[in-house]
Design a protein around this motif. Structure first.
Motif, PDB file in Angstrom:
ATOM      1  N   LEU A  68       0.836  -1.207   0.000  1.00 24.91           N
ATOM      2  CA  LEU A  68       0.000   0.000   0.000  1.00 24.91           C
ATOM      3  C   LEU A  68       0.868   1.254   0.000  1.00 24.91           C
ATOM      4  CD1 LEU A  68      -2.701   1.469   0.213  1.00 24.91           C
ATOM      5  CD2 LEU A  68      -2.632   1.123   2.682  1.00 24.91           C
ATOM      6  N   LEU A  69       1.846   1.248   0.897  1.00 26.50           N
ATOM      7  CA  LEU A  69       2.711   2.415   1.024  1.00 26.50           C
ATOM      8  C   LEU A  69       3.430   2.724  -0.295  1.00 26.50           C
ATOM      9  CD1 LEU A  69       3.691   4.346   3.302  1.00 26.50           C
ATOM     10  CD2 LEU A  69       5.764   2.946   3.369  1.00 26.50           C
ATOM     11  N   PHE A  70       4.045   1.685  -0.863  1.00 27.63           N
ATOM     12  CA  PHE A  70       4.772   1.904  -2.114  1.00 27.63           C
ATOM     13  C   PHE A  70       3.825   2.271  -3.253  1.00 27.63           C
ATOM     14  CE2 PHE A  70       8.395   0.002  -0.007  1.00 27.63           C
ATOM     15  CZ  PHE A  70       9.445   0.684  -0.582  1.00 27.63           C
ATOM     16  N   SER A  71       2.626   1.682  -3.225  1.00 19.91           N
ATOM     17  CA  SER A  71       1.676   2.003  -4.286  1.00 19.91           C
ATOM     18  C   SER A  71       1.274   3.468  -4.213  1.00 19.91           C
ATOM     19  CB  SER A  71       0.435   1.120  -4.168  1.00 19.91           C
ATOM     20  OG  SER A  71       0.799  -0.224  -4.364  1.00 19.91           O
ATOM     21  N   LEU A  72       1.133   3.987  -2.994  1.00 20.04           N
ATOM     22  CA  LEU A  72       0.773   5.402  -2.853  1.00 20.04           C
ATOM     23  C   LEU A  72       1.894   6.293  -3.377  1.00 20.04           C
ATOM     24  CD1 LEU A  72      -1.057   5.410   0.597  1.00 20.04           C
ATOM     25  CD2 LEU A  72      -2.064   5.620  -1.681  1.00 20.04           C
ATOM     26  N   VAL A  73       3.137   5.926  -3.064  1.00 19.57           N
ATOM     27  CA  VAL A  73       4.265   6.696  -3.592  1.00 19.57           C
ATOM     28  C   VAL A  73       4.268   6.627  -5.123  1.00 19.57           C
ATOM     29  CG1 VAL A  73       6.785   6.820  -3.753  1.00 19.57           C
ATOM     30  CG2 VAL A  73       5.680   6.372  -1.547  1.00 19.57           C
ATOM     31  N   PHE A  74       4.066   5.418  -5.630  1.00 21.45           N
ATOM     32  CA  PHE A  74       4.027   5.206  -7.073  1.00 21.45           C
ATOM     33  C   PHE A  74       2.987   6.113  -7.722  1.00 21.45           C
ATOM     34  CE2 PHE A  74       2.347   2.994 -10.813  1.00 21.45           C
ATOM     35  CZ  PHE A  74       3.494   2.605 -11.467  1.00 21.45           C
ATOM     36  N   TYR A  75       1.818   6.167  -7.090  1.00 17.29           N
ATOM     37  CA  TYR A  75       0.735   6.972  -7.655  1.00 17.29           C
ATOM     38  C   TYR A  75       1.020   8.456  -7.526  1.00 17.29           C
ATOM     39  CZ  TYR A  75      -3.828   8.515  -9.052  1.00 17.29           C
ATOM     40  OH  TYR A  75      -4.847   9.113  -9.726  1.00 17.29           O
ATOM     41  N   ALA A  76       1.562   8.824  -6.356  1.00 18.48           N
ATOM     42  CA  ALA A  76       1.780  10.249  -6.085  1.00 18.48           C
ATOM     43  C   ALA A  76       2.919  10.817  -6.923  1.00 18.48           C
ATOM     44  CB  ALA A  76       2.083  10.460  -4.606  1.00 18.48           C
ATOM     45  N   TRP A  77       3.726   9.934  -7.530  1.00 19.64           N
ATOM     46  CA  TRP A  77       4.864  10.354  -8.337  1.00 19.64           C
ATOM     47  C   TRP A  77       4.404  11.315  -9.438  1.00 19.64           C
ATOM     48  CZ3 TRP A  77       9.521   9.134  -6.676  1.00 19.64           C
ATOM     49  CH2 TRP A  77      10.602   9.399  -7.512  1.00 19.64           C
ATOM     50  N   GLY A  78       4.960  12.496  -9.439  1.00 19.05           N
ATOM     51  CA  GLY A  78       4.610  13.421 -10.512  1.00 19.05           C
ATOM     52  C   GLY A  78       3.367  14.245 -10.242  1.00 19.05           C
ATOM     53  N   GLU A  79       2.348  13.653  -9.614  1.00 25.08           N
ATOM     54  CA  GLU A  79       1.142  14.417  -9.328  1.00 25.08           C
ATOM     55  C   GLU A  79       0.629  14.090  -7.921  1.00 25.08           C
ATOM     56  OE1 GLU A  79      -2.294  14.543 -12.076  1.00 25.08           O
ATOM     57  OE2 GLU A  79      -0.714  14.387 -13.590  1.00 25.08           O
ATOM     58  N   PRO A  80       1.297  14.616  -6.922  1.00 24.54           N
ATOM     59  CA  PRO A  80       1.033  14.179  -5.552  1.00 24.54           C
ATOM     60  C   PRO A  80      -0.391  14.463  -5.065  1.00 24.54           C
ATOM     61  CG  PRO A  80       3.031  15.513  -5.682  1.00 24.54           C
ATOM     62  CD  PRO A  80       2.341  15.639  -6.983  1.00 24.54           C
ATOM     63  N   VAL A  81      -1.027  15.503  -5.588  1.00 25.48           N
ATOM     64  CA  VAL A  81      -2.303  15.929  -5.008  1.00 25.48           C
ATOM     65  C   VAL A  81      -3.415  14.910  -5.226  1.00 25.48           C
ATOM     66  CG1 VAL A  81      -3.961  17.802  -4.891  1.00 25.48           C
ATOM     67  CG2 VAL A  81      -1.573  18.291  -5.388  1.00 25.48           C
ATOM     68  N   TYR A  82      -3.426  14.289  -6.407  1.00 20.19           N
ATOM     69  CA  TYR A  82      -4.537  13.415  -6.736  1.00 20.19           C
ATOM     70  C   TYR A  82      -4.585  12.135  -5.903  1.00 20.19           C
ATOM     71  CZ  TYR A  82      -6.117  16.205 -10.676  1.00 20.19           C
ATOM     72  OH  TYR A  82      -6.633  17.201 -11.452  1.00 20.19           O
ATOM     73  N   VAL A  83      -3.521  11.904  -5.152  1.00 21.22           N
ATOM     74  CA  VAL A  83      -3.534  10.723  -4.296  1.00 21.22           C
ATOM     75  C   VAL A  83      -4.671  10.850  -3.274  1.00 21.22           C
ATOM     76  CG1 VAL A  83      -2.032  11.263  -2.322  1.00 21.22           C
ATOM     77  CG2 VAL A  83      -1.837   9.067  -3.438  1.00 21.22           C
ATOM     78  N   LEU A  84      -4.991  12.093  -2.903  1.00 13.67           N
ATOM     79  CA  LEU A  84      -6.089  12.312  -1.957  1.00 13.67           C
ATOM     80  C   LEU A  84      -7.418  11.881  -2.571  1.00 13.67           C
ATOM     81  CD1 LEU A  84      -4.946  15.796  -0.642  1.00 13.67           C
ATOM     82  CD2 LEU A  84      -4.707  13.578   0.483  1.00 13.67           C
ATOM     83  N   LEU A  85      -7.564  12.165  -3.847  1.00 12.16           N
ATOM     84  CA  LEU A  85      -8.783  11.780  -4.551  1.00 12.16           C
ATOM     85  C   LEU A  85      -8.951  10.264  -4.538  1.00 12.16           C
ATOM     86  CD1 LEU A  85     -10.953  13.201  -6.320  1.00 12.16           C
ATOM     87  CD2 LEU A  85      -9.595  12.495  -8.287  1.00 12.16           C
ATOM     88  N   MET A  86      -7.840   9.574  -4.779  1.00 13.36           N
ATOM     89  CA  MET A  86      -7.913   8.120  -4.798  1.00 13.36           C
ATOM     90  C   MET A  86      -8.230   7.590  -3.396  1.00 13.36           C
ATOM     91  SD  MET A  86      -5.219   5.345  -6.278  1.00 13.36           S
ATOM     92  CE  MET A  86      -3.986   5.783  -5.103  1.00 13.36           C
ATOM     93  N   LEU A  87      -7.604   8.193  -2.373  1.00 15.93           N
ATOM     94  CA  LEU A  87      -7.907   7.768  -1.010  1.00 15.93           C
ATOM     95  C   LEU A  87      -9.391   7.989  -0.712  1.00 15.93           C
ATOM     96  CD1 LEU A  87      -4.725   9.025   0.872  1.00 15.93           C
ATOM     97  CD2 LEU A  87      -5.443   6.655   0.494  1.00 15.93           C
ATOM     98  N   GLY A  88      -9.937   9.113  -1.185  1.00 15.26           N
ATOM     99  CA  GLY A  88     -11.369   9.370  -1.029  1.00 15.26           C
ATOM    100  C   GLY A  88     -12.187   8.259  -1.656  1.00 15.26           C
ATOM    101  N   SER A  89     -11.777   7.841  -2.851  1.00 15.76           N
ATOM    102  CA  SER A  89     -12.489   6.766  -3.537  1.00 15.76           C
ATOM    103  C   SER A  89     -12.446   5.470  -2.746  1.00 15.76           C
ATOM    104  CB  SER A  89     -11.859   6.517  -4.911  1.00 15.76           C
ATOM    105  OG  SER A  89     -12.519   7.276  -5.874  1.00 15.76           O
ATOM    106  N   ILE A  90     -11.293   5.232  -2.119  1.00 16.87           N
ATOM    107  CA  ILE A  90     -11.162   3.991  -1.338  1.00 16.87           C
ATOM    108  C   ILE A  90     -12.100   4.042  -0.127  1.00 16.87           C
ATOM    109  CG2 ILE A  90      -9.592   2.585   0.040  1.00 16.87           C
ATOM    110  CD1 ILE A  90      -7.339   3.680  -1.803  1.00 16.87           C
ATOM    111  N   VAL A  91     -12.155   5.189   0.560  1.00 16.81           N
ATOM    112  CA  VAL A  91     -13.038   5.333   1.719  1.00 16.81           C
ATOM    113  C   VAL A  91     -14.492   5.109   1.301  1.00 16.81           C
ATOM    114  CG1 VAL A  91     -13.914   6.953   3.446  1.00 16.81           C
ATOM    115  CG2 VAL A  91     -11.463   6.857   2.957  1.00 16.81           C
ATOM    116  N   VAL A  92     -14.866   5.729   0.172  1.00 15.43           N
ATOM    117  CA  VAL A  92     -16.233   5.553  -0.312  1.00 15.43           C
ATOM    118  C   VAL A  92     -16.502   4.077  -0.599  1.00 15.43           C
ATOM    119  CG1 VAL A  92     -17.807   6.029  -2.231  1.00 15.43           C
ATOM    120  CG2 VAL A  92     -16.444   7.883  -1.238  1.00 15.43           C
TER     121      VAL A  92
END
Lengths: 381, 470
Positions: free
Chosen positions: B33-57
């Motif tokens: 999970l941790l590495f996947s978040l870094v992988f995703y946040a690479w280059g566009e860190p802000v949108y990781v919050l959007l994905m986390l929101g999607s996971i919570v939903v």
């Protein structure tokens, strides 16, 4: 059955080990090897370790910089680029990065030939500036036009190669200049055994080509052919030129760099405020760009006093002229070389300089590619 | 981050593998999970919050979606919430600008576009979380009570940004009870090396030809060049995308996961129906299970089935991007599939295999001619060029011949690699010479692919990624 499982397991271990070695060699070398500042191969400064800061990370700058750093400082990068070049050659790509890779007959050495695409509009413009200049001065002006290697090697390029005919461009220019200036295209001087006249790995002509051309110029223009210096040296087997850098095949044989070092009184790099007593800058003999040993490269204005008799000439030039300078020195008493790529917004225009200098003759020495592409002739006005 | 980058290969991957294998079992998903978040946040860190929101939903709606437990309206409300959230995200981030621009030009309005960049992988993870909630609602899977496991599933970096669309039901058990093994790891390595080679050596290389031809001015084009260009694109997109899927599947195996296959030699198909069973399988089955069948599939009469097919293919096209050409591409295949269903397959059935194959390939290539050009006028110009209505010569002689000769060997390799020949050869060798094949040939091929791919990456000349915008 058991034996069967045995080598399956061995196979798995080997495959996993290959992967582990692959990843760790590149990862470890990236960390432990010393970072390079400059790549001579690519002729540019390389990215360094990025700065870690919250701002940089948030904006994505950090990750961008880190990617640039890793790709610039990649372990064995030059060798990998060579591997790519040769793999592409294996795939039959004899044209890479604007360069044709062919083989010399006989020796089989690789030769790199730059593609030429005629740009009539640019030629018209550039020749226009040269004509205008020639007509604005009241001393003789000669254009020495040097075809590039592709002019003589078109028939040796790969099947259906796309490369315009430089000899056609030269005839076109002959029509343009008319009798506005002395026109000396070096087609005859260089057409015989052309492979002797050009470097295999660089886009320049070599000493032989320059000597044949300057000799022809002297005799055709009615000037006496002087005696050239016999102080000639050769640096063997270590010159990999600019065209090689575009497609650095590992199978390339290096060029020899031969240069004459005539006795002169003085040479002055005017804007740089530097003087010397030799047209050869030996410090470049240890670097990659060995052609720059001739005059130390290209500068806005260089003045040479040869210390013997003859005319005073002003030479408008590109880098091809650097190889010819050794022979031109033999013929004249004083030479001022102007490179329009750098001679911008100077105190005097070229015409003013020419008059002040009291030149007896103007020589314009350019290669065909340069006339076809360069956009600095406007500085002549 | 892209798999085909030196940063991924030599920094990210060694770190994640090392961390994953040194931590105890109960931390493994956390590491992923941790590495996947870094992988995703690479280059566009802000949108990781959007994905986390999607996971919570997804987590919450999943919990409330369980109809066995709740016999009231709550599961339905949760389901609708999940659908609205995911479709809403796609509408907002992916399609809003498209609608605004078209409304502007259609009704002469002046709404300013949103100026958003598309969050990477949003099309993939929205579909995955949606499939999870729908499956819970249908009672096909149990809601995941462990937030960490669900988050690991959604963010799992091998499949995060370009698929395959891994359904929750596929890896439900693997999330908590998977077993890594040397055998799986080495299969993963082989798969990854093949995928990397497909992407970097083949797709990028032939992609350069398409790129060059599509940039050629109209005055210098020819019919032959436009076909050559679109055939180059046909290979590029297959090796690009299937290479990426291979890398995803291979990486999954290195961490003990088994994803489903996403491609199955699509260019050997004899019909478009078959092609869509072999191309991007995870997407077509997603639309089948979550759109086509809920709409009634083929159970509500012929007319309704035809409508359903067209709806599904329109959406499939539109999923690929907020652009008219993708819609046209979807509708184009919808119509062909409809025709095949109604009469064409029967008619084709009597013809020799070669003819059927040419028929299918021709339609596939023309389809890519629609897919490749987002700019509608360029698209129309290219189609005109291909069919000789572009006012251009059939061939430009040496320019076309030169492109062909410079790429002839590559085309040969691409054709062979599109067929299951290498796989069959491998299977044969594995039986005949098991020791040599496993211990020498395969490792050598893996090493060769990895090194040559790295050489191409080092030259950094041309490394676009086609499925980024989806």
């Amino acid at each position: 059955m058991k034996k069967n499982n045995g080598h399956r397991r061995a196979a798995d271990i080997i495959t996993a080990a290959v992967f582990a070695v692959f990843l760790s060699v590149f990862a470890v070398m990236l960390i432990v090897s010393k970072d390079r500042d400059f790549s001579e191969m690519e002729n540019r400064t390389l990215a360094q370790k990025p700065e870690v800061s919250f701002e940089n990370i948030k904006s994505g700058k950090f990750t961008d910089d880190l990617e640039k750093y890793i790709s610039d400082q990649l372990f064995a990068k030059d060798q990998l680029v060579s591997l790519k070049t040769d793999f592409d050659r294996l795939l039959g790509k004899s044209y890479q990065n604007g360069v044709y890779i062919i083989k010399d007959e006989g020796t089989g050495d690789l030769r790199f030939v730059q593609q030429y695409t005629e740009n009539k509009a640019q030629i018209d413009e550039n020749i226009g500036y040269l004509k205008e200049f020639a007509q604005s001065i009241d001393i003789p002006a000669d254009l020495i036009l040097v075809p590039n290697a592709s002019a003589f090697m078109k028939d040796r390029l790969p099947t259906a190669a796309v490369c315009d005919d430089q000899l056609g461009s030269i005839e076109y220019i002959r029509g343009l200049v008319g009798d506005s200036l002395g026109f000396y295209p070096m087609t005859d001087a260089l057409s015989e055994k052309p492979e002797q006249n050009y470097y295999r790995t660089d886009h320049h002509w070599n000493r032989t080509g320059a000597m044949r051309a300057v000799t022809e110029y002297f005799s055709k223009s009615g000037q006496a052919v002087p005696e050239y210096t016999d102080n000639v040296s050769t640096l063997r087997g270590s010159f990999f030129g600019t065209l090689y850098s575009k497609a650095p095949s590992a199978f390339t044989e290096a060029d020899d760099l031969t240069y004459g070092d005539p006795e002169i009184e003085s040479i002055e790099w005017v804007s740089e405020g530097k003087t010397a007593d030799s047209i050869i800058d030996r410090s470049f003999l240890d670097k990659k760009d060995k052609y720059a040993a001739l005059l130390g490269g290209n500068f806005s204005q260089i003045r040479i006093k040869t210390g013997h008799g003859g005319e005073k000439v002003l030479i408008l030039k590109d880098s091809y002229a650097n190889a010819a300078m050794e022979f031109l020195c033999a013929g004249y008493s004083e030479i001022t070389m102007i490179d329009l790529r750098y001679y911008h917004m100077q105190e005097y225009t070229v015409a003013e300089l020419c008059e002040q200098y009291g030149a007896d003759r103007v020589i314009m020495l350019y290669n065909m590619d340069f006339i076809n592409e360069d956009k600095n002739f406007v500085w002549l006005t | 981050m892209l798999f085909s980058s030196t940063t991924f290969l030599f920094i990210f991957l060694p770190l994640v593998l090392l961390s994953y294998y040194v931590v105890p079992r109960f931390l493994k998903n956390a590491v992923l999970l941790l590495f996947s978040l870094v992988f995703y946040a690479w280059g566009e860190p802000v949108y990781v919050l959007l994905m986390l929101g999607s996971i919570v939903v997804a987590y919450l709606t999943g919990l409330f979606c369980d109809r066995e437990k709740r016999k009231n309206k709550v599961p339905l409300i949760a389901l609708i919430t999940a659908i609205v959230w995911n479709i809403g995200l796609l509408m907002f981030f992916k399609y809003a600008n498209f609608f605004i621009n078209n409304a502007n030009s259609l009704f002469d309005l002046n709404i300013s576009p949103l100026g958003l960049t598309l969050p990477i992988g949003i099309s993939f993870y929205s579909f995955q979380t949606l499939s999870y909630v729908i499956d819970v609602y249908r009672g096909e899977v149990k809601p995941q009570r462990n937030f960490l496991d669900l988050a690991t599933y959604v963010t799992l970096f091998p499949q995060l940004i370009a698929g395959p669309i891994v359904r929750y039901q596929t890896i439900e058990d693997q999330l908590s009870g998977r077993k890594e093994s040397l055998e799986k790891f080495s299969r993963g390595v082989k798969r990854f090396a093949v995928g990397l080679g497909k992407k970097v050596i083949l797709a990028n290389n032939i992609g350069a030809l398409f790129d060059e031809i599509s940039k050629t001015p109209q005055a210098e084009m020819s019919v032959a060049a436009s076909w050559l260009g679109i055939i180059a694109f046909t290979f590029q997109i297959y090796f690009d995308f299937s290479g990426y899927s291979d890398m995803a599947i291979g990486l999954g195996k290195m961490f003990g996961f088994d994803f489903l296959e996403n491609f199955n030699y699509p260019y050997i198909s004899d019909s478009i129906t078959e092609f869509w069973r072999r191309w991007h399988i995870s997407l077509s089955t997603w639309f089948r299970d979550y759109v086509y069948i809920p709409l009634g599939g083929n159970r509500k009469g012929k007319v309704r089935q035809c409508v359903n097919i067209m709806v599904v293919w329109f959406l499939t096209g539109f999923w690929h991007g907020a652009n008219w050409n993708f819609m046209m591409w979807g509708v184009y295949f919808g119509i062909i599939l409809l025709c095949e269903k109604l009469f064409l397959l029967k008619a084709l059935g009597r013809l020799p295999k070669v003819i059927k194959h040419i028929y299918a390939l021709l339609l596939i290539v023309i389809g890519w001619g629609i897919f490749a050009f987002e700019d509608t006028s360029a698209l129309i110009q290219n189609l005109k060029n291909m069919f000789g209505f572009g006012g251009i010569p059939f061939t430009n002689g040496s320019a076309d011949l030169f492109r062909l000769t410079q790429n002839a060997v590559l085309f040969g390799i691409l054709i062979i690699a599109s067929l299951p020949l290498f796989r069959k050869l491998g299977e044969k060798l594995a039986v005949r010479l098991p020791a040599v094949y496993g211990c020498v040939i395969e490792p050598l091929c893996v090493a060769g692919l990895l090194i040559i791919s790295t050489a191409y990456l080092a030259s950094n000349s041309f490394n676009p990624f086609l499925y980024f915008r989806f």
